[in-house]
Write a protein that holds these residues in place. Structure first.
Motif, PDB file in Angstrom:
ATOM      1  N   ASP A 300     -19.082 -58.802   8.245  1.00  0.00           N
ATOM      2  CA  ASP A 300     -17.745 -59.401   8.178  1.00  0.00           C
ATOM      3  C   ASP A 300     -16.894 -59.093   9.409  1.00  0.00           C
ATOM      4  OD1 ASP A 300     -18.369 -60.464   5.758  1.00  0.00           O
ATOM      5  OD2 ASP A 300     -16.667 -59.599   4.667  1.00  0.00           O
ATOM      6  N   GLY A 304     -16.401 -62.603   9.148  1.00  0.00           N
ATOM      7  CA  GLY A 304     -15.845 -62.630   7.780  1.00  0.00           C
ATOM      8  C   GLY A 304     -15.372 -64.038   7.456  1.00  0.00           C
ATOM      9  N   GLY A 312     -22.087 -63.896   2.585  1.00  0.00           N
ATOM     10  CA  GLY A 312     -21.613 -62.762   3.401  1.00  0.00           C
ATOM     11  C   GLY A 312     -22.612 -61.622   3.452  1.00  0.00           C
TER      12      GLY A 312
END
Ligand SMILES: Cc1cc2nc3c(=O)[nH]c(=O)nc-3n(C[C@H](O)[C@H](O)[C@H](O)COP(=O)(O)OP(=O)(O)OC[C@H]3O[C@@H](n4cnc5c(N)ncnc54)[C@H](O)[C@@H]3O)c2cc1C
Length: 407
Positions: A300, A304, A312
């Motif tokens: 991230d 992000g 993610g």
């Protein structure tokens, strides 16, 4: 090969900042490749919020590569179906995760975030890795031949050869090295929470994202007793993630989602106020590369994005794998970082663009937009979206079986 056999020498002295998924994955793949890295984590011990993560096939391939699949399948629940539905729970668009398992080798697995961290951390420690807790990075100075790290609370500074910034969306590493970068707020806020309710049994093995007007409600259950949910809204005013949760949060959510299916209202009604936390959707902006000569961002910290793609964690694992593969070669870190940037940025950009566009496509502001979305989704062939997701959830590189599994 245990980490205590890894020789710490000045040529491989490196630091990872952040002990989340990206940091632990980098640490684990580094051990696997006999690279010596110190892992610094700001918290005083393993800390994370109690919510769920959906792990996609590309991430699961890499967790398997780390020898963690037995634990992941023990604690996680393979999803059979992921449905985007009307607010009355009429499926509009569906992803068949069993088919996905056939095309991609793995389905999608939902697991408690804390459990995933525990599994990764345990393996990291078992292999001789160690986490330097209570090290909150405050500043980085990059010199020609080294990097100096400063920490809060009078913790001794550290000098290393290179640094992997895995310190999340609000990354201090990124802010130090790329002061022009920022987090762009996406105008969406989610309240995440848990509910113990009999209707939970309906949601085991399937994830439902129900679409309203300017609202979405996502829910699943791992055990048929507790439902994990997230209620996504477009608020008029911005409140920090850390601001106290309103005492009347359940009443507020009941109002915002009043026209949703009775089972969703039941879940809201049974929401445990103490489990609720807030998360504003943000995306890393103004970052034109992931690295300097001696500092490289992963996870991230680098890319992000809103969690719409459920990618993610998997992208963080991909970053860790690819970066440590490069670092294990004889090339200088600057060269490796530059190659990493060339290969990872297009992939991250693609996911970011998709995740951002889903904010608008899946959660339009107007009633008309919401009606059009539902119509379009209901006539869009499931098979096409199935193919598209299978493509996106494929590892963008080969994982040579010769590497074997850590034992
Ligand atoms: C609501 C929500 C739902 C999500 N759902 C999914 C999903 O279903 N599937 C999926 O794949 N992804 C999902 N994601 C995204 C996923 O959680 C992240 O992409 C992933 O956790 C990134 O890991 P990371 O290690 O890069 O960052 P983080 O998990 O944020 O870890 C960063 C670590 O760095 C530490 N740190 C921070 N600052 C410092 C400092 N100054 N000094 C030292 N240490 C520091 C932090 O304490 C933390 O331990 C979701 C995200 C959110 C917000």
């Amino acid at each position: 090969m245990r980490a205590d056999e890894v020789k710490e020498n000045t040529l491989t002295r490196a630091a990872i900042i952040g002990g989340g998924i990206a940091g632990l994955a980098t640490g684990l793949f580094a051990l696997k490749r006999q690279l010596s890295m110190r892992l610094y984590e700001g918290h005083k011990r393993l800390t994370c919020q109690d919510n769920l993560l959906w792990l996609a096939p590309n991430g699961l391939h890499l967790l398997a590569e780390l020898g963690l699949m037995d634990e992941i399948t023990k604690y996680g629940v393979a999803q059979e179906m992921m449905h985007f539905s009307s607010k009355k729970l009429r499926p509009l668009l569906s992803l068949n995760c069993q088919k996905l398992a056939r095309t991609n080798g793995y389905p999608i697995i939902a697991i408690q975030r804390g459990k995933l961290y525990e599994i990764m951390l345990k393996r990291f420690l078992d292999l001789g890795g160690s986490v330097h807790y209570g090290h909150v990075l405050t500043a980085i100075r990059e010199y020609d031949s080294s990097v100096e790290l400063s920490f809060a609370e009078q913790v001794e500074p550290a000098k290393v050869d290179y640094v992997i910034g895995a310190d999340g969306l609000g990354s201090r590493t990124r802010r130090c090295m790329f002061p022009g970068s920022s987090i762009s707020y996406q105008g969406l806020r989610t309240y995440l929470g848990r509910s113990k309710t009999p209707v939970s049994s309906r949601f085991v093995g399937q994830t439902i994202e129900a679409w309203g007007n300017g609202t979405r409600f996502v829910l699943t259950s791992l055990d048929g007793v507790t439902t994990y949910w997230s209620a996504i809204e477009r608020p008029r005013t911005y409140e920090k993630n850390s601001a106290p949760i309103p005492e009347d949060i359940i009443a507020r959510l009941r109002q915002s989602f009043a026209t949703f299916d009775p089972d969703i209202l039941n879940v809201i009604e049974h929401g445990l106020v103490s489990s609720v936390h807030r998360c504003n959707f943000g995306v890393v902006a103004g970052l034109n590369k992931f690295h300097t000569d001696r500092v490289c961002l992963v996870g991230d910290a680098a890319h992000g994005m809103p969690p719409n793609m459920g990618q993610g964690a998997s992208l963080a694992l991909e970053d860790a794998y690819e970066l440590t593969t490069g670092l294990a070669s004889a090339a200088a870190p600057a060269e490796v970082f530059s190659q990493f940037d060339r290969s990872r940025r297009p992939r991250a950009k693609q996911m970011m663009q998709l995740a951002n566009s889903m904010n608008t496509l899946f959660q339009p502001k107007s009633r008309l937009g919401s009606g059009l979305r539902n119509c379009a989704a209901s006539i869009f062939p499931d098979q096409l979206s199935q193919h598209r997701m299978a493509d996106l959830y494929r590892l963008p590189f080969g994982v040579p079986s010769a590497l074997g599994v850590l034992s």
